[in-house]
Motif scaffolding. Structure first.
Motif, PDB file in Angstrom:
ATOM      1  N   GLU A 279       0.744  -1.311   0.078  1.00 21.80           N
ATOM      2  CA  GLU A 279       0.265   0.018  -0.080  1.00 21.80           C
ATOM      3  C   GLU A 279       0.954   1.186  -0.150  1.00 21.80           C
ATOM      4  O   GLU A 279       1.892   1.310   0.489  1.00 21.80           O
ATOM      5  CB  GLU A 279      -0.721   0.051   1.291  1.00 21.80           C
ATOM      6  CG  GLU A 279      -1.981  -0.989   1.080  1.00 21.80           C
ATOM      7  CD  GLU A 279      -2.946  -0.950   2.540  1.00 21.80           C
ATOM      8  OE1 GLU A 279      -3.980  -1.243   2.215  1.00 21.80           O
ATOM      9  OE2 GLU A 279      -2.301  -0.528   3.566  1.00 21.80           O
ATOM     10  N   ILE A 280       0.486   2.335  -0.611  1.00 21.93           N
ATOM     11  CA  ILE A 280       1.068   3.442  -0.521  1.00 21.93           C
ATOM     12  C   ILE A 280      -0.036   4.677  -0.396  1.00 21.93           C
ATOM     13  O   ILE A 280      -1.096   4.443  -0.925  1.00 21.93           O
ATOM     14  CB  ILE A 280       1.992   3.801  -2.017  1.00 21.93           C
ATOM     15  CG1 ILE A 280       2.883   4.939  -1.889  1.00 21.93           C
ATOM     16  CG2 ILE A 280       0.929   3.882  -3.117  1.00 21.93           C
ATOM     17  CD1 ILE A 280       3.857   4.843  -2.966  1.00 21.93           C
ATOM     18  N   ILE A 281       0.619   5.746   0.271  1.00 26.71           N
ATOM     19  CA  ILE A 281      -0.457   6.764   0.648  1.00 26.71           C
ATOM     20  C   ILE A 281       0.278   8.116  -0.320  1.00 26.71           C
ATOM     21  O   ILE A 281       1.519   8.290  -0.431  1.00 26.71           O
ATOM     22  CB  ILE A 281      -0.292   7.387   1.919  1.00 26.71           C
ATOM     23  CG1 ILE A 281      -0.873   6.435   2.984  1.00 26.71           C
ATOM     24  CG2 ILE A 281      -1.027   8.742   1.989  1.00 26.71           C
ATOM     25  CD1 ILE A 281      -0.639   6.533   4.412  1.00 26.71           C
ATOM     26  N   SER A 282      -0.875   8.562  -0.875  1.00 25.02           N
ATOM     27  CA  SER A 282      -0.523   9.918  -1.882  1.00 25.02           C
ATOM     28  C   SER A 282      -1.581  11.130  -1.411  1.00 25.02           C
ATOM     29  O   SER A 282      -2.661  10.864  -1.030  1.00 25.02           O
ATOM     30  CB  SER A 282      -0.852   9.439  -3.282  1.00 25.02           C
ATOM     31  OG  SER A 282      -0.754  10.705  -4.072  1.00 25.02           O
ATOM     32  N   ASP A 283      -0.979  12.071  -1.286  1.00 20.58           N
ATOM     33  CA  ASP A 283      -1.596  13.465  -1.068  1.00 20.58           C
ATOM     34  C   ASP A 283      -1.471  14.521  -2.237  1.00 20.58           C
ATOM     35  O   ASP A 283      -0.403  14.477  -2.582  1.00 20.58           O
ATOM     36  CB  ASP A 283      -0.876  14.092   0.106  1.00 20.58           C
ATOM     37  CG  ASP A 283      -1.240  13.381   1.687  1.00 20.58           C
ATOM     38  OD1 ASP A 283      -2.015  12.625   1.673  1.00 20.58           O
ATOM     39  OD2 ASP A 283      -0.719  13.803   2.756  1.00 20.58           O
TER      40      ASP A 283
END
Length: 361
Positions: free
Chosen positions: A321-325
């Protein structure tokens, strides 16, 4: 050197437990320092050693070129503001502010002038005859702040003074504390576990873990150039990937990632960190033109969290999983939504590379 404050090899032990472990720091006169770290890391213990409420096991607290280890708190002439406002409930606002001045046997006229100046400073002149119970939490904390400032202390220490307040009042008081510090040119030492608070008001931040200083620097340097994975993880949000690096390429076992940061070893275990704002997301098809195709992967948007000016995406990429803003306007323009198949791109320059096991929580 002015009225600088120095901590030399400062250590505090409670039996077998080392709460503060041989730390060194020089705080310049007029500087605003924040000690930042999780609960139990030793930041309040350092504050208490500076004020004299806690004895020093080893090392020195030096103020104005003088070792003050054995000086009682009253003789140090430092002000302190606690998390609990600790105002006298049977005294008015005016009497609370005047209390420390009376203890110092200041003349009545000088006390009245000082109290007036302090009330003007925080815009509470009309509240002078009220009792603490008649004030809001934010107003009580402002009174506690100027009560500590009234005797003109050499250094003002703040022990998580805003943590009991709600978010909007915290923001307002944060700005108020910074304004007062700049106006009065007062040395202030602020203890907090709130990273946003530390980054927004401090001249320098001291990030602590396990009784030690992990990094000391300007807020922008702490955020942009963390020196270890603990700091990258604790200050702000980071995505982490572990793998082995050979010639600028990190193999995580699931994919290969090109990184720019140079390493001495030809083959070494590393931990990669990348901030969510540096993770680019594109709607599928066609694949976007990117500088490093190796770092372009496909994924699926699992969660969308609206955060006001920005939107946070949790993207699933083949078991990771990866978080992007991304800014809200861009989110709208790219027509992104939950369940979309997307391309995820991480520029080689955006990765921070740490030795594996470098203090990550």
């Amino acid at each position: 050197m002015g009225r600088d404050l120095k901590l030399e090899n400062l250590t505090k032990r409670y039996g077998e437990l080392t709460a503060v472990d041989h730390v060194d720091l020089e705080i310049r006169e007029g500087e605003f320092i924040c000690f930042l770290g999780p609960s139990g890391c030793g930041k309040t213990t350092i504050l208490r050693m500076i004020t004299g409420f806690e004895t020093v096991t080893e090392g020195k607290v030096i103020f104005n070129n003088r070792v003050i280890n054995d000086l009682i708190p009253k003789k140090r002439e430092f002000g302190i503001v606690f998390q609990s406002y600790a105002l006298f409930p049977n005294m008015t606002v005016e009497e609370n502010i005047a209390f420390g001045l009376k203890m110092r046997k200041m003349p009545k006229k000088a006390i009245a002038e000082r109290v007036d100046a302090m009330l003007d400073l925080i815009g509470l002149s009309n509240w002078r005859s009220l009792y603490p119970a008649q004030l809001s939490g934010g107003q009580q904390q402002r009174v506690a702040l100027v009560r500590a400032l009234a005797p003109d202390p050499q250094v003002l220490l703040l022990d998580e003074p805003l943590s009991a307040l709600d978010a909007k009042i915290r923001l307002r008081l944060r700005a108020e504390i910074k304004r007062l510090q700049q106006e009065l040119k007062k040395t202030m030492i602020h203890v907090t576990h709130d990273q946003e608070e530390a980054l927004s008001i401090a001249d320098r931040v001291v990030v602590m873990e396990g009784g030690q200083f992990r990094q000391v620097g300007r807020p922008i340097d702490i955020y942009k150039n963390p020196t270890c994975s603990f700091v990258a993880d604790f200050v702000g949000t980071s995505n982490f990937f572990d793998g082995r690096r050979t010639n600028g390429v990190v193999d995580t076992g699931r994919r290969k990632i090109k990184v720019m940061q140079n390493g001495a070893a030809a083959d070494e275990a590393v931990s990669l960190a990348i901030r969510p704002e540096n993770v680019e997301v594109f709607k599928k098809e066609p694949p976007p033109p990117v500088a490093e195709p190796m770092n372009l992967v496909t994924g699926r948007i699992d969660v969308v969290v609206f955060q006001g000016a920005a939107v946070r995406l949790l993207i699933h990429m083949d078991g990771e999983e990866i978080i992007s803003d991304i800014i809200e306007k861009e989110f709208e323009q790219r027509d992104l939504k939950q369940g979309d198949q997307v391309y995820v791109y991480c520029s080689p320059e955006a990765f921070l590379v740490f030795p594996e096991g470098g203090g990550r929580r």
